[in-house]
Motif scaffolding. Structure first.
Motif, PDB file in Angstrom:
ATOM      1  N   ASN A 150       0.888  -1.430   0.014  1.00 27.62           N
ATOM      2  CA  ASN A 150      -0.011   0.051   0.222  1.00 27.62           C
ATOM      3  C   ASN A 150       0.950   1.199   0.092  1.00 27.62           C
ATOM      4  O   ASN A 150       0.240   2.400   0.078  1.00 27.62           O
ATOM      5  CB  ASN A 150      -0.783   0.018   1.203  1.00 27.62           C
ATOM      6  CG  ASN A 150      -1.859  -1.007   1.090  1.00 27.62           C
ATOM      7  OD1 ASN A 150      -2.500  -1.475   0.152  1.00 27.62           O
ATOM      8  ND2 ASN A 150      -2.222  -1.662   2.299  1.00 27.62           N
ATOM      9  N   LYS A 151       2.238   1.079  -0.183  1.00 27.21           N
ATOM     10  CA  LYS A 151       2.948   2.316  -0.298  1.00 27.21           C
ATOM     11  C   LYS A 151       3.449   2.581  -1.625  1.00 27.21           C
ATOM     12  O   LYS A 151       3.449   1.715  -2.295  1.00 27.21           O
ATOM     13  CB  LYS A 151       4.117   2.099   0.654  1.00 27.21           C
ATOM     14  CG  LYS A 151       4.093   2.022   2.385  1.00 27.21           C
ATOM     15  CD  LYS A 151       5.084   1.700   3.156  1.00 27.21           C
ATOM     16  CE  LYS A 151       4.766   1.726   4.612  1.00 27.21           C
ATOM     17  NZ  LYS A 151       6.160   1.438   5.322  1.00 27.21           N
ATOM     18  N   LYS A 152       4.087   3.696  -1.877  1.00 25.50           N
ATOM     19  CA  LYS A 152       4.713   4.101  -3.204  1.00 25.50           C
ATOM     20  C   LYS A 152       5.968   3.365  -3.026  1.00 25.50           C
ATOM     21  O   LYS A 152       6.873   3.968  -2.256  1.00 25.50           O
ATOM     22  CB  LYS A 152       4.765   5.583  -3.391  1.00 25.50           C
ATOM     23  CG  LYS A 152       5.194   5.893  -4.851  1.00 25.50           C
ATOM     24  CD  LYS A 152       5.191   7.391  -4.942  1.00 25.50           C
ATOM     25  CE  LYS A 152       3.860   7.747  -5.119  1.00 25.50           C
ATOM     26  NZ  LYS A 152       3.972   9.214  -5.588  1.00 25.50           N
ATOM     27  N   SER A 153       6.446   2.471  -3.961  1.00 26.72           N
ATOM     28  CA  SER A 153       7.454   1.649  -3.569  1.00 26.72           C
ATOM     29  C   SER A 153       8.517   1.903  -4.863  1.00 26.72           C
ATOM     30  O   SER A 153       8.154   1.872  -6.188  1.00 26.72           O
ATOM     31  CB  SER A 153       7.378   0.036  -3.404  1.00 26.72           C
ATOM     32  OG  SER A 153       6.536  -0.197  -4.384  1.00 26.72           O
ATOM     33  N   GLU A 172       0.429   1.020 -10.233  1.00 30.87           N
ATOM     34  CA  GLU A 172       0.622   2.514 -10.461  1.00 30.87           C
ATOM     35  C   GLU A 172       1.754   2.896  -9.216  1.00 30.87           C
ATOM     36  O   GLU A 172       2.348   3.836  -9.798  1.00 30.87           O
ATOM     37  CB  GLU A 172      -0.559   3.165 -10.423  1.00 30.87           C
ATOM     38  CG  GLU A 172      -0.425   4.738 -10.473  1.00 30.87           C
ATOM     39  CD  GLU A 172      -1.645   5.530 -10.449  1.00 30.87           C
ATOM     40  OE1 GLU A 172      -1.764   6.650 -10.609  1.00 30.87           O
ATOM     41  OE2 GLU A 172      -2.745   4.913 -10.206  1.00 30.87           O
ATOM     42  N   ARG A 173       1.787   2.406  -8.179  1.00 31.76           N
ATOM     43  CA  ARG A 173       2.332   3.066  -7.006  1.00 31.76           C
ATOM     44  C   ARG A 173       3.876   2.345  -6.921  1.00 31.76           C
ATOM     45  O   ARG A 173       4.333   2.384  -5.796  1.00 31.76           O
ATOM     46  CB  ARG A 173       1.481   2.702  -5.895  1.00 31.76           C
ATOM     47  CG  ARG A 173       0.249   3.663  -5.670  1.00 31.76           C
ATOM     48  CD  ARG A 173      -0.495   3.368  -4.586  1.00 31.76           C
ATOM     49  NE  ARG A 173      -0.052   3.574  -3.028  1.00 31.76           N
ATOM     50  CZ  ARG A 173      -0.012   4.749  -2.753  1.00 31.76           C
ATOM     51  NH1 ARG A 173      -0.647   5.811  -3.571  1.00 31.76           N
ATOM     52  NH2 ARG A 173       0.783   4.984  -1.591  1.00 31.76           N
ATOM     53  N   SER A 174       4.181   1.621  -7.889  1.00 29.04           N
ATOM     54  CA  SER A 174       5.359   0.673  -7.754  1.00 29.04           C
ATOM     55  C   SER A 174       6.195   0.915  -9.052  1.00 29.04           C
ATOM     56  O   SER A 174       5.656   0.893 -10.223  1.00 29.04           O
ATOM     57  CB  SER A 174       5.267  -0.737  -7.716  1.00 29.04           C
ATOM     58  OG  SER A 174       6.380  -1.387  -7.477  1.00 29.04           O
ATOM     59  N   GLU A 175       7.592   1.136  -8.791  1.00 26.90           N
ATOM     60  CA  GLU A 175       8.271   1.292  -9.909  1.00 26.90           C
ATOM     61  C   GLU A 175       9.658   0.453  -9.984  1.00 26.90           C
ATOM     62  O   GLU A 175      10.341   0.228  -8.676  1.00 26.90           O
ATOM     63  CB  GLU A 175       8.667   2.759 -10.041  1.00 26.90           C
ATOM     64  CG  GLU A 175       9.576   3.115 -11.352  1.00 26.90           C
ATOM     65  CD  GLU A 175       9.981   4.701 -11.440  1.00 26.90           C
ATOM     66  OE1 GLU A 175      10.522   4.859 -12.554  1.00 26.90           O
ATOM     67  OE2 GLU A 175       9.496   5.324 -10.654  1.00 26.90           O
ATOM     68  N   ASN A 189      10.806  10.668  -4.012  1.00 24.10           N
ATOM     69  CA  ASN A 189       9.482  10.300  -4.448  1.00 24.10           C
ATOM     70  C   ASN A 189       8.805   8.987  -3.905  1.00 24.10           C
ATOM     71  O   ASN A 189       7.633   8.748  -3.850  1.00 24.10           O
ATOM     72  CB  ASN A 189       9.044  10.400  -5.710  1.00 24.10           C
ATOM     73  CG  ASN A 189       7.823  10.455  -6.230  1.00 24.10           C
ATOM     74  OD1 ASN A 189       7.113  11.303  -5.760  1.00 24.10           O
ATOM     75  ND2 ASN A 189       7.123   9.810  -7.412  1.00 24.10           N
TER      76      ASN A 189
END
Length: 209
Positions: A150-153, A172-175, A189
């Motif tokens: 649930n975090k931007k990782s 969307e929240r992971s890269e 970020n």
């Protein structure tokens, strides 16, 4: 600083990774971070905005009405900015937004950003891993095992891995990127930074120069 190395299921492997003080334990320089992030965001701009001015409008050069006797203001060209379809006054022109930044400042910024993440305990080290096939389900299970679903990782690999990259692309929240692609903006970020063992070695060898 020693941190536990986890496996793909989030379990402790019993091994420890040493986060170098020269990279993860310096005195953070927030101004260097600001300059590097500012440069990164500026470089995302294409700068190709353009509006036609009156000299660039294609149209008749005939005087549209006589000079006197109409009871209205003088007008000599249909391309005048006061008419619909005319040129624009002081319109935007193409511009290069790139900024120059000393490589030592960029290196300091990345080390400062990593140090801040380390102090926040937002850095996790995992052993090198791979997926048999590109599956978003497998990547989501990996994030869940680390407790960061649930975090931007930000997942940093030592070398490019097509299966891992494709598995993360729909989230969307992971890269996912490699250690050579790591930037200050990406670190700042992200809410959580996950480093593979090979990525950790690559980051430290790059930033200790």
């Amino acid at each position: 600083m020693k941190v536990a190395v986890l496996d793909i299921k989030g379990k402790d492997t019993g091994r420890k990774a040493d986060l170098s003080k020269d990279v993860f334990g310096i005195e953070p320089n927030e101004h260097a971070i600001y300059l590097d992030v500012k440069q990164y965001l500026a470089h995302q701009r294409q700068g190709n905005h353009k509006a036609k001015e009156r000299a660039e409008i294609v149209g008749s050069t005939r005087k549209i009405k006589k000079q006197k006797g109409t009871g209205t203001a003088r007008a000599g060209s249909i391309k005048s900015p006061i008419f619909r379809g005319g040129g624009r006054i002081f319109g935007p022109r193409p511009k290069d937004y790139t900024q120059k930044l000393n490589k030592n400042v960029k290196r300091l910024a990345r080390k400062s950003a990593l140090t801040l993440k380390s102090k926040e305990k937002a850095i996790t080290v995992v052993e090198d891993f791979n997926f048999e096939a590109p599956k978003t389900k497998d990547f989501k299970a990996f994030l869940s095992s680390l407790g960061i679903e649930n975090k931007k990782s930000l997942i940093v690999l030592g070398d490019s891995n097509k299966n891992v990259y494709l598995s993360s692309r729909n989230l969307e929240r992971s890269e996912v990127l490699t250690s050579s692609e790591l930037s200050t903006y990406k670190i700042v970020n992200a809410g959580s930074v996950v480093l593979t063992e090979s990525a950790l070695e690559g980051i430290e060898s790059n930033l200790k120069k």
